[in-house]
Design a protein around this motif. Structure first.
Motif, PDB file in Angstrom:
ATOM      1  N   ARG A 192       0.693  -1.047   0.085  1.00  0.00           N
ATOM      2  CA  ARG A 192       0.139  -0.002  -0.020  1.00  0.00           C
ATOM      3  C   ARG A 192       0.834   1.276   0.022  1.00  0.00           C
ATOM      4  O   ARG A 192       1.684   1.368   1.181  1.00  0.00           O
ATOM      5  N   GLY A 193       0.829   2.173  -0.933  1.00  0.00           N
ATOM      6  CA  GLY A 193       1.760   3.227  -1.151  1.00  0.00           C
ATOM      7  C   GLY A 193       2.994   2.665  -1.510  1.00  0.00           C
ATOM      8  O   GLY A 193       3.203   1.786  -2.268  1.00  0.00           O
ATOM      9  N   GLY A 194       3.833   3.039  -0.482  1.00  0.00           N
ATOM     10  CA  GLY A 194       5.150   2.519  -0.869  1.00  0.00           C
ATOM     11  C   GLY A 194       5.910   1.585   0.433  1.00  0.00           C
ATOM     12  O   GLY A 194       7.047   1.657   0.750  1.00  0.00           O
ATOM     13  N   ARG A 195       4.766   1.115   1.022  1.00  0.00           N
ATOM     14  CA  ARG A 195       5.278   0.095   2.022  1.00  0.00           C
ATOM     15  C   ARG A 195       4.513  -1.293   2.271  1.00  0.00           C
ATOM     16  O   ARG A 195       3.368  -1.504   1.587  1.00  0.00           O
ATOM     17  N   PHE A 196       5.142  -2.143   3.043  1.00  0.00           N
ATOM     18  CA  PHE A 196       4.357  -3.359   2.877  1.00  0.00           C
ATOM     19  C   PHE A 196       3.365  -3.290   4.310  1.00  0.00           C
ATOM     20  O   PHE A 196       3.535  -2.604   5.461  1.00  0.00           O
ATOM     21  N   VAL A 197       2.168  -3.859   4.042  1.00  0.00           N
ATOM     22  CA  VAL A 197       1.198  -3.631   5.235  1.00  0.00           C
ATOM     23  C   VAL A 197       0.836  -5.170   5.691  1.00  0.00           C
ATOM     24  O   VAL A 197       0.420  -5.933   4.548  1.00  0.00           O
TER      25      VAL A 197
END
Length: 157
Positions: A147-152
């Motif tokens: 999500r966006g530029g990161r792992f969730v």
């Protein structure tokens, strides 16, 4: 005196933060060329398997991103030199709309499946059981989405 030193240190740190933030945002043209060039410099003989780079849309934005798998590297006759009991390094790159790529994560995993869940593509990463706070020998399965530029993290079992 001690308080003045701390304030001066904080001011200097704030002065350099914009430069550090900019350095983190530098785009690379192609992660395959970037990583292969790196290993060609660090290894006398670097060989890359067909699974070294996978191109796929990891953040569901319609733009093809990239994942590198260091298990597919042979450096001076040693396959996966950075692999250990926790797995092998994988680097995850997003492609910017303006062009170029930036790395969003590095994970030491056994492997992953890229599957559709609730309409979105997600990673089911297989990793050492300790990452799921377990002591057995069955691999931990962590489901994450970008999500966006990161792992969730969605779940882990």
């Amino acid at each position: 005196m001690k308080k003045s030193f701390i304030i001066a240190t904080q001011v200097l740190a704030l002065a350099f933060l914009p430069a550090a933030a900019h350095a983190q945002q530098d785009l690379i043209n192609d992660p395959e060329i970037y990583e292969k060039d790196h290993f060609r410099k660090t290894c006398d003989i670097a060989q890359f398997g067909s699974g070294f780079l996978t191109r796929l849309d990891i953040n569901n934005d319609g733009i093809v991103d990239a994942v590198t798998n260091h298990a597919e590297l042979t450096c001076d006759g040693t396959r996966g030199p950075d692999c250990n009991e926790d797995g092998c390094p994988y680097n995850f790159y997003l492609r910017a709309k303006e062009g170029g790529y930036f790395m969003i994560a590095t994970a030491r995993i056994y492997g992953y499946d890229f599957v559709k869940r609730f309409g979105n593509m997600v990673f089911v990463m297989k990793m050492h059981p300790r990452f799921c706070e377990r002591t057995d020998d069955k691999p931990c399965e962590m489901t994450v989405r970008v999500r966006g530029g990161r792992f969730v993290t969605i779940s882990k079992k």
